[in-house]
Design an enzyme around this catalytic site. Structure first.
Site, mmCIF file in Angstrom:
data_model
loop_
_atom_site.group_PDB
_atom_site.id
_atom_site.type_symbol
_atom_site.label_atom_id
_atom_site.label_comp_id
_atom_site.label_asym_id
_atom_site.label_seq_id
_atom_site.Cartn_x
_atom_site.Cartn_y
_atom_site.Cartn_z
ATOM 1 N N LYS A 119 31.746 33.053 50.607
ATOM 2 C CA LYS A 119 32.146 33.401 49.232
ATOM 3 C C LYS A 119 30.938 33.456 48.303
ATOM 4 C CE LYS A 119 37.024 32.412 49.140
ATOM 5 N NZ LYS A 119 38.153 31.792 48.490
ATOM 6 N N LYS A 202 38.801 38.233 58.270
ATOM 7 C CA LYS A 202 40.089 37.600 57.945
ATOM 8 C C LYS A 202 40.825 38.394 56.864
ATOM 9 C CE LYS A 202 40.532 34.048 55.081
ATOM 10 N NZ LYS A 202 40.918 32.827 54.360
ATOM 11 N N LYS A 205 43.745 37.048 50.448
ATOM 12 C CA LYS A 205 44.439 37.528 49.242
ATOM 13 C C LYS A 205 43.482 37.922 48.123
ATOM 14 C CE LYS A 205 46.061 33.024 48.357
ATOM 15 N NZ LYS A 205 44.820 32.244 48.392
HETATM 16 N N1 AQP Z 1 44.415 35.620 57.470
HETATM 17 C C1 AQP Z 1 45.040 34.450 57.598
HETATM 18 N N2 AQP Z 1 45.685 34.152 58.735
HETATM 19 C C2 AQP Z 1 46.334 32.965 58.869
HETATM 20 N N3 AQP Z 1 46.379 32.011 57.895
HETATM 21 C C3 AQP Z 1 45.734 32.283 56.753
HETATM 22 N N4 AQP Z 1 45.585 31.593 55.605
HETATM 23 C C4 AQP Z 1 44.852 32.316 54.731
HETATM 24 N N5 AQP Z 1 44.528 33.491 55.268
HETATM 25 C C5 AQP Z 1 45.045 33.504 56.527
HETATM 26 C C6 AQP Z 1 46.144 30.272 55.367
HETATM 27 O O1 AQP Z 1 46.874 30.332 54.151
HETATM 28 C C7 AQP Z 1 46.668 29.127 53.400
HETATM 29 C C8 AQP Z 1 46.127 29.564 52.047
HETATM 30 O O2 AQP Z 1 44.964 28.977 51.730
HETATM 31 P P1 AQP Z 1 44.209 29.150 50.355
HETATM 32 O O3 AQP Z 1 44.953 29.946 49.381
HETATM 33 O O4 AQP Z 1 43.835 27.781 49.917
HETATM 34 O O5 AQP Z 1 42.879 29.873 50.699
HETATM 35 P P2 AQP Z 1 42.306 30.622 51.906
HETATM 36 O O6 AQP Z 1 42.472 29.866 53.165
HETATM 37 O O7 AQP Z 1 40.897 30.976 51.546
HETATM 38 O O8 AQP Z 1 43.237 31.920 51.960
HETATM 39 P P3 AQP Z 1 42.949 33.362 51.397
HETATM 40 O O9 AQP Z 1 44.203 34.138 51.480
HETATM 41 O O10 AQP Z 1 41.754 33.919 52.104
HETATM 42 O O11 AQP Z 1 42.629 33.081 49.877
HETATM 43 P P4 AQP Z 1 41.361 33.456 49.018
HETATM 44 O O12 AQP Z 1 41.137 34.911 49.266
HETATM 45 O O13 AQP Z 1 41.750 33.133 47.626
HETATM 46 O O14 AQP Z 1 40.228 32.604 49.532
HETATM 47 C C9 AQP Z 1 45.749 28.250 54.240
HETATM 48 O O15 AQP Z 1 46.514 27.355 55.006
HETATM 49 C C10 AQP Z 1 45.059 29.234 55.113
HETATM 50 O O16 AQP Z 1 44.601 28.674 56.327
#
Ligand code: AQP
Length: 343
Positions: A119, A202, A205
């Protein structure tokens, strides 16, 4: 002796950041297993809004997304009569414990985190916030405040969970047995959903560079179809799971299909053994995805139609969460040597 000695059911805590539109990856990696496991554990699910400000954010969007994510928890099957649903920043103990844990967490541990490296690489180096580096300590505080035994997350959070365990162990070593050491609970299927437009990365969001990157839980059926039909594959025809990076696109579509239909890999491969090509897989995947999303979206519409319902529920959740979190924080403060404040 840890303070959780009297609790009966094992505890679970997890959360999602209100940092964008929830994806099918968030659903399959996290929310789906929360809903499935909630009856077996005493569960705490929070919308982790303090995490969402570790990268630049818009205040109005943060407010809107916090409510939206909470409503989606329920739409995905979290029952607020069974689980405690709340907003992280409503429980002040999360911020305070973060500071206390910061002071026992070596900087090098944080600098090694992959998510921080990824990030921060996407931002101008002089605008990367201290909060982004400190994100895993806040996450440790979230989990340790509730004496969570298990943390259901997708595979991308495995490294942060390890760090939480290291921080808890260090605390217990320095100040005596206090904090529960949590285990990661990673689903067998759907733990690592990849981007549709780049199956080596990955699905995320907050990645908004291309409209073909992610499937969102609130996408209408025609958008789901458009995105899936355009998903990157390769020039082959075999519809089989594979570790080969060249075949990561089709592998990802099969992972999605297996996780959404709750079928074993071998059953899915047998199902597509006579397919004419990837088009057949994509068409069936559109159908099963839209079926799952229709159920979530109907519930979401009903929940958000009732004005004030989500806010009320979050207020109740915060009350319950505060009871548990404040008790843990009081013990931590006492063990670290802080005087009690006079009433
Ligand atoms: N691609 C993925 N496949 C499976 N699990 C996923 N998670 C996120 N992306 C995937 C799981 O969703 C939860 C959300 O975690 P978060 O919002 O704290 O942040 P993250 O893991 O960094 O998820 P994002 O969607 O990638 O958010 P941003 O873009 O804001 O950083 C966690 O349990 C994660 O493992």
């Amino acid at each position: 002796m840890s303070d959780n000695s009297s609790k009966k059911r094992q505890r679970v805590l997890s959360g999602v950041q209100p940092s964008g539109n929830l994806t099918i990856g968030n659903y399959l990696g996290a929310l789906k297993q929360w809903a499935r496991e909630q009856q077996h554990f005493e569960s705490f699910f929070c919308v982790v809004d303090l995490h969402a400000i570790t990268v630049p954010h818009d205040p109005q969007e943060l407010r809107d997304k916090t409510r939206e994510v909470a409503a989606l928890y329920l739409a995905c099957g979290i029952d607020p009569e069974v689980s405690t649903v709340f907003v992280q920043s409503h429980v002040r103990a999360h911020s305070e414990l973060t500071w206390l844990l910061n002071c026992i967490t070596p900087l090098g541990w944080l600098q090694r985190m992959t998510q921080y490296k990824d990030k921060s690489a996407k931002q101008q180096q002089d605008s990367v916030s201290t909060g982004l580096l400190d994100y895993p300590v806040l996450m440790a505080a979230d989990i340790l405040l509730y004496h969570a035994d298990a943390v259901p997350v997708g595979d991308d959070q495995r490294q942060h969970l390890e760090l939480t365990r290291d921080i808890a162990q260090r605390f217990n070593h320095l100040f005596g047995e206090t904090l529960t050491i949590p285990e990661a609970m990673i689903p067998l299927s759907g733990a690592r959903i990849k981007a549709l437009d780049d199956p080596l990365s990955k699905m995320s969001k907050s990645e908004t560079g291309s409209e073909y990157h992610a499937l969102y839980l609130l996408d209408p059926p025609n958008r789901v179809k458009k995105k899936l039909m355009r998903a990157v594959t390769d020039s082959g025809r075999d519809i089989q799971f594979s570790d080969d990076p060249e075949r990561a696109g089709v592998n990802n579509l099969l992972e999605l299909y297996a996780a959404l239909t709750e079928q074993e890999h071998t059953t899915v491969e047998a199902h597509f053994a006579n397919a004419r090509g990837y088009g057949d897989l994509k068409k069936e995947l559109v159908e099963v995805t839209n079926e799952v999303l229709a159920g979530i979206q109907q519930k979401y519409q009903a929940l958000t139609a009732e004005e004030g319902y989500i806010d009320e529920l979050l207020a109740r959740g915060a009350e319950r969460a505060c009871e548990v979190a404040d008790a843990t924080l009081a013990t931590v403060r006492e063990r670290m040597g802080f005087l009690k404040a006079h009433a």
